[in-house]
Scaffold this motif. Structure first.
Motif, PDB file in Angstrom:
ATOM      1  N   ILE A 132      32.618  39.048  47.790  1.00 30.27           N
ATOM      2  CA  ILE A 132      33.753  38.664  46.957  1.00 30.27           C
ATOM      3  C   ILE A 132      34.992  39.261  47.621  1.00 30.27           C
ATOM      4  CG2 ILE A 132      34.855  38.875  44.681  1.00 30.27           C
ATOM      5  CD1 ILE A 132      32.279  37.240  44.524  1.00 30.27           C
ATOM      6  N   MET A 133      35.947  38.424  47.963  1.00 29.93           N
ATOM      7  CA  MET A 133      37.148  38.887  48.662  1.00 29.93           C
ATOM      8  C   MET A 133      38.259  39.289  47.695  1.00 29.93           C
ATOM      9  SD  MET A 133      36.054  38.807  51.678  1.00 29.93           S
ATOM     10  CE  MET A 133      37.511  39.120  52.645  1.00 29.93           C
ATOM     11  N   CYS A 134      38.391  38.534  46.613  1.00 28.58           N
ATOM     12  CA  CYS A 134      39.395  38.892  45.607  1.00 28.58           C
ATOM     13  C   CYS A 134      39.101  38.112  44.328  1.00 28.58           C
ATOM     14  CB  CYS A 134      40.821  38.632  46.102  1.00 28.58           C
ATOM     15  SG  CYS A 134      41.198  36.920  46.476  1.00 28.58           S
ATOM     16  N   ALA A 135      39.687  38.581  43.248  1.00 26.41           N
ATOM     17  CA  ALA A 135      39.479  37.939  41.952  1.00 26.41           C
ATOM     18  C   ALA A 135      40.633  38.292  41.036  1.00 26.41           C
ATOM     19  CB  ALA A 135      38.164  38.401  41.336  1.00 26.41           C
ATOM     20  N   ASP A 136      40.859  37.408  40.064  1.00 28.81           N
ATOM     21  CA  ASP A 136      41.838  37.685  39.014  1.00 28.81           C
ATOM     22  C   ASP A 136      41.312  37.081  37.714  1.00 28.81           C
ATOM     23  OD1 ASP A 136      42.461  34.922  39.079  1.00 28.81           O
ATOM     24  OD2 ASP A 136      44.286  35.217  40.251  1.00 28.81           O
ATOM     25  N   ASP A 137      42.170  36.883  36.747  1.00 28.71           N
ATOM     26  CA  ASP A 137      41.734  36.375  35.448  1.00 28.71           C
ATOM     27  C   ASP A 137      41.355  34.893  35.479  1.00 28.71           C
ATOM     28  OD1 ASP A 137      42.138  38.870  34.405  1.00 28.71           O
ATOM     29  OD2 ASP A 137      43.943  38.349  33.263  1.00 28.71           O
ATOM     30  N   LEU A 171      38.501  40.181  31.741  1.00 26.56           N
ATOM     31  CA  LEU A 171      38.308  38.807  32.195  1.00 26.56           C
ATOM     32  C   LEU A 171      38.066  38.769  33.705  1.00 26.56           C
ATOM     33  CD1 LEU A 171      38.120  35.883  31.400  1.00 26.56           C
ATOM     34  CD2 LEU A 171      40.622  35.730  31.523  1.00 26.56           C
ATOM     35  N   ARG A 172      38.821  39.557  34.440  1.00 24.77           N
ATOM     36  CA  ARG A 172      38.615  39.652  35.896  1.00 24.77           C
ATOM     37  C   ARG A 172      37.205  40.146  36.195  1.00 24.77           C
ATOM     38  NH1 ARG A 172      38.641  43.690  39.662  1.00 24.77           N
ATOM     39  NH2 ARG A 172      39.218  43.105  41.776  1.00 24.77           N
ATOM     40  N   ASP A 173      36.773  41.170  35.501  1.00 24.04           N
ATOM     41  CA  ASP A 173      35.424  41.706  35.703  1.00 24.04           C
ATOM     42  C   ASP A 173      34.355  40.653  35.378  1.00 24.04           C
ATOM     43  OD1 ASP A 173      36.551  44.113  36.444  1.00 24.04           O
ATOM     44  OD2 ASP A 173      36.137  45.105  34.524  1.00 24.04           O
ATOM     45  N   ALA A 174      34.573  39.895  34.309  1.00 23.94           N
ATOM     46  CA  ALA A 174      33.630  38.832  33.936  1.00 23.94           C
ATOM     47  C   ALA A 174      33.592  37.752  35.015  1.00 23.94           C
ATOM     48  CB  ALA A 174      34.006  38.236  32.588  1.00 23.94           C
ATOM     49  N   ASN A 175      34.746  37.419  35.581  1.00 22.30           N
ATOM     50  CA  ASN A 175      34.810  36.416  36.642  1.00 22.30           C
ATOM     51  C   ASN A 175      34.098  36.903  37.906  1.00 22.30           C
ATOM     52  OD1 ASN A 175      36.184  34.715  34.954  1.00 22.30           O
ATOM     53  ND2 ASN A 175      38.190  35.120  35.844  1.00 22.30           N
TER      54      ASN A 175
END
Length: 154
Positions: A81-86, A4-8
């Motif tokens: 992109i600085m950060c991402a999560d689900d 999900l993180r990768d998709a986001n």
């Protein structure tokens, strides 16, 4: 890393790539129909805007794009992109153009995108509101914009 993180992250990257090439139709497709834009400050485009038609009509098309000389517009000149999560993606972007009033709109943005069901459902955006007033609203401060002693570096 989660799928999900990768998709986001992929959605965030598509967001910046669409802006990079000026594909506002593709950009709009990344957002849910009931998207909410939360824009910083006290400018005419600031505030909480609800619904894709409103966000991409009066806010983006009229309040930003319509105030720039079309041949000069280029958003996402630099982005990261600085950060991402689900649930969210946070990115930084530089871009703009020349205002219809002749002033340069060299803006830096920070976007916090909330993603649900594979679409951006909410956007919090932070930017230089004095620059918005000067270039997009032809409302300069008394002395114009200040030179930044230590400019932000990506």
């Amino acid at each position: 890393m989660s799928a999900l993180r990768d998709a986001n992250i992929a959605i965030g990257e598509a967001f910046y790539r669409a802006l990079e090439v000026g594909d506002f139709a593709a950009l709009a497709e990344l957002h849910s129909d009931d998207v909410v834009f939360n824009l910083v400050g006290s400018t005419p485009v600031s505030g909480r805007w609800e619904g894709k038609d409103v966000c991409f009509g009066p806010v983006v098309a009229d309040g930003v794009i319509g105030k720039l000389q079309p041949e000069t517009i280029q958003f996402s000149r630099e982005w990261r992109i600085m950060c991402a999560d689900d649930n969210r993606v946070v990115g930084l972007m530089k871009g703009g153009g020349i205002g219809t009033n002749g002033h340069e709109y060299a803006q830096t943005y920070c976007q916090i995108m909330t993603i649900r069901g594979g679409k951006i459902s909410e956007l919090h955006e932070f930017f230089d509101t004095a620059l918005v007033e000067l270039v997009l609203n032809d409302n300069p401060t008394a002395n114009g914009p200040s030179e930044v002693a230590k400019p932000f570096v990506f």
